[in-house]
Write a protein that holds these residues in place. Structure first.
Motif, PDB file in Angstrom:
ATOM      1  N   ALA A 290       0.843  -1.193   0.000  1.00  0.00           N
ATOM      2  CA  ALA A 290       0.000   0.000   0.000  1.00  0.00           C
ATOM      3  C   ALA A 290       0.884   1.251   0.000  1.00  0.00           C
ATOM      4  CB  ALA A 290      -0.903   0.003   1.221  1.00  0.00           C
ATOM      5  N   TYR A 291       0.472   2.246  -0.767  1.00  0.00           N
ATOM      6  CA  TYR A 291       1.197   3.514  -0.744  1.00  0.00           C
ATOM      7  C   TYR A 291       0.207   4.667  -0.713  1.00  0.00           C
ATOM      8  CZ  TYR A 291       0.121   3.742  -5.745  1.00  0.00           C
ATOM      9  OH  TYR A 291      -0.538   3.787  -6.940  1.00  0.00           O
ATOM     10  N   GLU A 292       0.713   5.834  -0.331  1.00  0.00           N
ATOM     11  CA  GLU A 292      -0.163   6.969  -0.164  1.00  0.00           C
ATOM     12  C   GLU A 292      -0.379   7.669  -1.503  1.00  0.00           C
ATOM     13  OE1 GLU A 292       1.157   9.184   3.159  1.00  0.00           O
ATOM     14  OE2 GLU A 292      -0.697  10.365   3.249  1.00  0.00           O
ATOM     15  N   SER A 293      -1.627   8.025  -1.753  1.00  0.00           N
ATOM     16  CA  SER A 293      -1.927   8.723  -2.991  1.00  0.00           C
ATOM     17  C   SER A 293      -3.026   9.742  -2.694  1.00  0.00           C
ATOM     18  CB  SER A 293      -2.381   7.678  -4.034  1.00  0.00           C
ATOM     19  OG  SER A 293      -3.073   8.301  -5.072  1.00  0.00           O
ATOM     20  N   ASP A 294      -2.683  11.011  -2.843  1.00  0.00           N
ATOM     21  CA  ASP A 294      -3.609  12.093  -2.482  1.00  0.00           C
ATOM     22  C   ASP A 294      -4.199  11.921  -1.087  1.00  0.00           C
ATOM     23  OD1 ASP A 294      -3.260  13.317  -4.928  1.00  0.00           O
ATOM     24  OD2 ASP A 294      -4.919  12.195  -5.850  1.00  0.00           O
ATOM     25  N   GLY A 295      -3.386  11.491  -0.167  1.00  0.00           N
ATOM     26  CA  GLY A 295      -3.862  11.340   1.215  1.00  0.00           C
ATOM     27  C   GLY A 295      -4.518   9.999   1.511  1.00  0.00           C
ATOM     28  N   ALA A 296      -4.972   9.327   0.449  1.00  0.00           N
ATOM     29  CA  ALA A 296      -5.589   8.009   0.671  1.00  0.00           C
ATOM     30  C   ALA A 296      -4.513   6.920   0.569  1.00  0.00           C
ATOM     31  CB  ALA A 296      -6.660   7.774  -0.382  1.00  0.00           C
ATOM     32  N   TRP A 297      -4.837   5.715   0.995  1.00  0.00           N
ATOM     33  CA  TRP A 297      -3.909   4.586   0.844  1.00  0.00           C
ATOM     34  C   TRP A 297      -4.460   3.602  -0.180  1.00  0.00           C
ATOM     35  CZ3 TRP A 297       0.916   3.943   3.041  1.00  0.00           C
ATOM     36  CH2 TRP A 297       1.299   4.949   3.945  1.00  0.00           C
ATOM     37  N   VAL A 298      -3.600   3.261  -1.138  1.00  0.00           N
ATOM     38  CA  VAL A 298      -4.053   2.400  -2.231  1.00  0.00           C
ATOM     39  C   VAL A 298      -3.053   1.277  -2.519  1.00  0.00           C
ATOM     40  CG1 VAL A 298      -5.292   4.312  -3.352  1.00  0.00           C
ATOM     41  CG2 VAL A 298      -2.948   3.783  -4.045  1.00  0.00           C
ATOM     42  N   VAL A 299      -3.550   0.231  -3.167  1.00  0.00           N
ATOM     43  CA  VAL A 299      -2.688  -0.867  -3.624  1.00  0.00           C
ATOM     44  C   VAL A 299      -2.853  -0.959  -5.143  1.00  0.00           C
ATOM     45  CG1 VAL A 299      -2.292  -3.370  -3.543  1.00  0.00           C
ATOM     46  CG2 VAL A 299      -2.964  -2.146  -1.452  1.00  0.00           C
ATOM     47  N   PRO A 312      -6.192   1.627  -9.049  1.00  0.00           N
ATOM     48  CA  PRO A 312      -5.685   0.992  -7.835  1.00  0.00           C
ATOM     49  C   PRO A 312      -6.828   0.712  -6.852  1.00  0.00           C
ATOM     50  CG  PRO A 312      -4.672   3.159  -8.167  1.00  0.00           C
ATOM     51  CD  PRO A 312      -5.686   2.989  -9.228  1.00  0.00           C
ATOM     52  N   CYS A 313      -6.599  -0.216  -5.954  1.00  0.00           N
ATOM     53  CA  CYS A 313      -7.617  -0.570  -4.965  1.00  0.00           C
ATOM     54  C   CYS A 313      -7.384   0.267  -3.712  1.00  0.00           C
ATOM     55  CB  CYS A 313      -7.488  -2.062  -4.659  1.00  0.00           C
ATOM     56  SG  CYS A 313      -8.679  -2.656  -3.473  1.00  0.00           S
ATOM     57  N   MET A 314      -8.358   1.096  -3.363  1.00  0.00           N
ATOM     58  CA  MET A 314      -8.192   1.970  -2.193  1.00  0.00           C
ATOM     59  C   MET A 314      -8.495   1.185  -0.933  1.00  0.00           C
ATOM     60  SD  MET A 314     -10.096   5.573  -1.322  1.00  0.00           S
ATOM     61  CE  MET A 314      -9.623   6.378  -2.838  1.00  0.00           C
ATOM     62  N   ILE A 315      -7.611   1.303   0.046  1.00  0.00           N
ATOM     63  CA  ILE A 315      -7.884   0.583   1.294  1.00  0.00           C
ATOM     64  C   ILE A 315      -8.172   1.522   2.467  1.00  0.00           C
ATOM     65  CG2 ILE A 315      -6.681  -1.526   0.628  1.00  0.00           C
ATOM     66  CD1 ILE A 315      -4.367  -0.546   2.473  1.00  0.00           C
ATOM     67  N   LEU A 316      -7.780   2.792   2.344  1.00  0.00           N
ATOM     68  CA  LEU A 316      -8.178   3.796   3.348  1.00  0.00           C
ATOM     69  C   LEU A 316      -8.478   5.090   2.624  1.00  0.00           C
ATOM     70  CD1 LEU A 316      -5.727   3.663   6.423  1.00  0.00           C
ATOM     71  CD2 LEU A 316      -8.028   2.696   6.270  1.00  0.00           C
ATOM     72  N   LYS A 317      -9.551   5.742   3.024  1.00  0.00           N
ATOM     73  CA  LYS A 317      -9.885   7.022   2.402  1.00  0.00           C
ATOM     74  C   LYS A 317      -8.945   8.099   2.953  1.00  0.00           C
ATOM     75  CE  LYS A 317     -14.365   6.811   3.488  1.00  0.00           C
ATOM     76  NZ  LYS A 317     -15.802   7.113   3.547  1.00  0.00           N
ATOM     77  N   SER A 318      -9.003   9.294   2.341  1.00  0.00           N
ATOM     78  CA  SER A 318      -8.063  10.332   2.777  1.00  0.00           C
ATOM     79  C   SER A 318      -8.351  10.793   4.212  1.00  0.00           C
ATOM     80  CB  SER A 318      -8.094  11.515   1.808  1.00  0.00           C
ATOM     81  OG  SER A 318      -9.423  11.894   1.592  1.00  0.00           O
ATOM     82  N   ASP A 319      -9.575  10.567   4.703  1.00  0.00           N
ATOM     83  CA  ASP A 319      -9.824  10.909   6.108  1.00  0.00           C
ATOM     84  C   ASP A 319      -9.441   9.762   7.039  1.00  0.00           C
ATOM     85  OD1 ASP A 319     -11.798   9.056   5.687  1.00  0.00           O
ATOM     86  OD2 ASP A 319     -13.491  10.391   6.073  1.00  0.00           O
ATOM     87  N   GLY A 320      -8.784   8.754   6.477  1.00  0.00           N
ATOM     88  CA  GLY A 320      -8.298   7.645   7.298  1.00  0.00           C
ATOM     89  C   GLY A 320      -9.339   6.565   7.555  1.00  0.00           C
ATOM     90  N   ALA A 321     -10.544   6.781   7.027  1.00  0.00           N
ATOM     91  CA  ALA A 321     -11.604   5.805   7.305  1.00  0.00           C
ATOM     92  C   ALA A 321     -11.520   4.607   6.363  1.00  0.00           C
ATOM     93  CB  ALA A 321     -12.963   6.473   7.173  1.00  0.00           C
ATOM     94  N   ALA A 322     -11.974   3.464   6.889  1.00  0.00           N
ATOM     95  CA  ALA A 322     -12.060   2.264   6.067  1.00  0.00           C
ATOM     96  C   ALA A 322     -13.252   2.413   5.137  1.00  0.00           C
ATOM     97  CB  ALA A 322     -12.257   1.050   6.964  1.00  0.00           C
ATOM     98  N   LEU A 323     -13.257   1.679   4.039  1.00  0.00           N
ATOM     99  CA  LEU A 323     -14.380   1.750   3.112  1.00  0.00           C
ATOM    100  C   LEU A 323     -14.839   0.335   2.723  1.00  0.00           C
ATOM    101  CD1 LEU A 323     -13.115   3.060  -0.329  1.00  0.00           C
ATOM    102  CD2 LEU A 323     -11.580   2.476   1.523  1.00  0.00           C
ATOM    103  N   TYR A 324     -15.830   0.293   1.839  1.00  0.00           N
ATOM    104  CA  TYR A 324     -16.403  -0.980   1.351  1.00  0.00           C
ATOM    105  C   TYR A 324     -15.285  -1.979   1.007  1.00  0.00           C
ATOM    106  CZ  TYR A 324     -19.691  -3.740  -1.623  1.00  0.00           C
ATOM    107  OH  TYR A 324     -20.465  -4.708  -2.203  1.00  0.00           O
ATOM    108  N   ASN A 325     -14.281  -1.502   0.254  1.00  0.00           N
ATOM    109  CA  ASN A 325     -13.156  -2.356  -0.136  1.00  0.00           C
ATOM    110  C   ASN A 325     -12.466  -2.961   1.090  1.00  0.00           C
ATOM    111  OD1 ASN A 325     -13.762  -0.384  -2.014  1.00  0.00           O
ATOM    112  ND2 ASN A 325     -11.705  -0.326  -2.873  1.00  0.00           N
ATOM    113  N   THR A 326     -12.237  -2.097   2.068  1.00  0.00           N
ATOM    114  CA  THR A 326     -11.472  -2.539   3.237  1.00  0.00           C
ATOM    115  C   THR A 326     -12.207  -3.666   3.966  1.00  0.00           C
ATOM    116  OG1 THR A 326     -11.210  -0.146   3.486  1.00  0.00           O
ATOM    117  CG2 THR A 326      -9.992  -1.564   5.008  1.00  0.00           C
TER     118      THR A 326
END
Ligand code: ARG
Length: 593
Positions: A290-299, A312-326
């Motif tokens: 996972a790496y940071e992209s525009d504040g969010a974390w993606v793979v 890329p598959c987002m695993i954390l939103k830019s506010d740090g919250a988990a999402l459907y994917n997570t």
């Protein structure tokens, strides 16, 4: 038990070898000219090059070797090199007797059963089930039953949407309406009441109200996010309230799925993986996936061979919250650890195709699954109205599932009464209503499952509820008809035990027998291809073959006892197979209709 096509193939393969040709050329298929023959083999054409011979000569050589066959009755070589065949009545009779005596109509059990988890249903807490929930429930339930019947160890998980902002919204709205509820008193340390401070209908009104308000009112939205945060971080009163929301909602869901004859082994949801998310995300970061992209974390999940865009598959939103994917990824991790499945199947709308592709790639890349774990998404098409657009109520809204079922049942009831009237027999109201429910469910489920899952289909009330044509009620009507013949046979003093299937007396009987003989192959294919529609197509063929036989044969008045009891044995096998198949589709037949 061996498949009938394999037995016939073995016979023809042997003849190829005896005539001096490669045995493999002897593979037999169903005839595509049923007017000429029952089975055919095209091997002579395939062998012509290798043996430098005219295909017709090869076919004739092979046909000559099949003269004394105990399997085949008519074998002829036809230009340019087909082998056309019919099977002996004695062979088919024996095959069906063996089938009637074996478990599961001769379906072979896997040497190594698979462990499978199927994720279907996906309802959201506090929201009523609507027509969009129909397809995953129907398809998933059928796939689960097919796998189980085929000898695999399959677990059905409902995977509820029971976490996140929707829950915060409900809690916020409750707080606005009833600020004095004990759940909102931070200093309270006692036990919380056992009963929820709302009913399911209130809950179903609260959620849309809250959701609409949050879209217009920033402060309200902020409150809801705060409430979500408090719930997720474990604030007692919020957790207790959430538990009430869950209990009330799950009780209602259970009732609704029960009406659909859909049963889940696991009632897990997004909330169940809440606690393992931080570790999973940390690991993905630490392992460099996972790496940071525009504040969010993606793979990244792109592959070199991709022809389409693969974000890329987002695993954390830019506010740090988990999402459907997570939650889906964490659920994969949880399932792997808890159940060690060989295969994970998801049944959702095909609009989530790309989403699941991302999730699966991400799960593989980050090693949440083993190398040989199979991840399968069954993306289904849309259920459309007669106008070809996604199914809506007359007013243009989303239709509640209960209402759709009620409409079908009403129509079914009308048809059942009409039918009774035309036939001149009386049905009492209670029986007619109970029958309408059973047949109505068959109408809905068969109407859905008879289409290949990935295709869109039109929900056509008139067609689905018709007693004629490729419909659930037609299949049930056939079953009821057979049961009634068997009942009358018993009334005449006949016994349903100790009777055996004989040899076909006429063409339509043989056709029915050959249809039944396909059972193990058809059931196996439905499982391998994860294709309930194959079962629908198969039982439609059986029903047609049976009805043709029925119309051409005076079964109960046949004077030759052996012939008559043989027919009754054939009918018992037919009805057993039909009932088993509809059970795999997720519905059942009434005693009368
Ligand atoms: N609750 C989701 C929705 O309403 C569907 C869940 C589908 N399953 C899954 N594992 N993502 O859209």
């Amino acid at each position: 038990m061996k498949k009938i096509l394999d037995l016939i193939s073995e016979e023809v393969e042997k003849a190829f070898a005896e005539a001096g040709y490669d045995a493999d050329l002897g593979r037999v298929t169903l005839s595509n000219r049923p007017d000429l023959c029952e089975y055919q083999c095209n091997g002579a054409m395939a062998g012509a090059k290798k043996y430098h011979k005219a295909p017709l000569t090869i076919a004739q050589d092979v046909a000559a070797k099949l003269g004394g066959s105990s399997v085949l009755s008519e074998v002829s070589a036809a230009a340019p090199g087909f082998l056309n065949m019919k099977v002996k009545e004695s062979f088919v009779g024996q095959y069906l007797r063996d089938m009637a005596a074996s478990e599961k109509f001769g379906l072979e059990m896997p040497e190594k059963p698979m462990k499978v988890i199927i994720d279907y249903g996906g309802p959201n807490i506090a929201k009523p089930l609507h027509v969009g929930h129909l397809r995953p429930a129907i398809i998933g339930e059928s796939v689960k039953r097919i796998y189980r019947y085929a000898g695999h160890d399959i677990i059905g998980d409902i995977h509820m949407g029971d976490w996140g902002l929707p829950m915060g919204l409900i809690i916020t709205e409750l707080r606005k309406r009833q600020p004095d509820l004990i759940y909102f008193d931070d200093s309270y340390e006692g036990e919380y009441p056992a009963d929820a401070p709302f009913t399911i209908s209130e809950l179903e009104e609260i959620y849309p109200t809250a959701s609409a308000r949050s879209k217009e009112d920033e402060a309200y939205k902020a409150d809801a996010m705060e409430a979500t945060y408090k719930l997720q971080s474990g604030v007692r009163g919020y957790r207790a309230l959430w538990k009430h929301i869950m209990d009330v909602s799950v009780a209602d869901l259970k009732k609704n799925y029960n009406d659909l004859d859909v049963e889940f082994d696991l009632w897990k949801g997004e909330s169940d993986v809440h606690e393992i998310i931080p570790d999973m995300v940390d690991r993905m970061k630490k392992d460099g996936f996972a790496y940071e992209s525009d504040g969010a974390w993606v793979v990244d999940v792109k592959e070199e061979t991709d022809t389409k865009e693969m974000p890329p598959c987002m695993i954390l939103k830019s506010d740090g919250a988990a999402l459907y994917n997570t939650t889906d990824l964490a659920t994969i991790e949880d399932r792997m650890k808890t159940y060690h499945p060989d295969r994970l199947i998801y049944v959702t709308d095909k609009r989530q195709d790309l989403y699941f592709e991302q999730i699966f790639r991400c799960a593989r890349k980050t090693k949440l699954v083993n190398e040989d774990t199979e991840l399968i998404h069954i993306g289904f098409g849309t259920m459309n109205g007669k106008d070809g657009k996604p199914f809506k109520t007359r007013e243009g809204g989303v239709m509640r599932l209960e209402n759709l079922i009620a409409e079908i049942n009403e129509e079914m009831l009308r048809k059942i009464r009409d039918n009774a009237e035309t036939k001149g027999y009386a049905v009492d109201d209670a029986e007619a209503e109970a029958t309408a429910k059973v047949v109505g469910l068959a109408a809905i489920k068969y109407g859905d499952l008879s289409n290949q899952a990935s295709k869109d289909y039109i929900f056509d009330m008139d067609r689905f509820t018709s007693f004629e044509g490729d419909t659930g009620p037609y299949i049930l009507y056939t079953i009821v008809r057979i049961k009634s013949i068997l009942g009358k046979y018993e009334e005449q003093g006949g016994k349903l035990t100790d009777i055996v299937i004989g040899e076909a007396q006429n063409e339509s009987e043989k056709a029915l027998m050959l249809e039944l003989a396909k059972a193990n192959a058809q059931l196996e294919a439905a499982c391998e291809e994860i294709a309930p529609h194959r079962i629908c197509a198969y039982i439609y063929d059986i029903a047609n073959a049976f009805n043709r036989f029925y119309h051409e044969t005076k079964i109960l008045t046949e004077e030759d006892d052996a012939v008559r009891s043989g027919w009754i044995a054939l009918l018992s096998l037919t009805v057993k197979l039909l009932e088993q198949c509809i059970d795999l589709l997720g519905f059942s037949a009434p005693d009368r209709m």
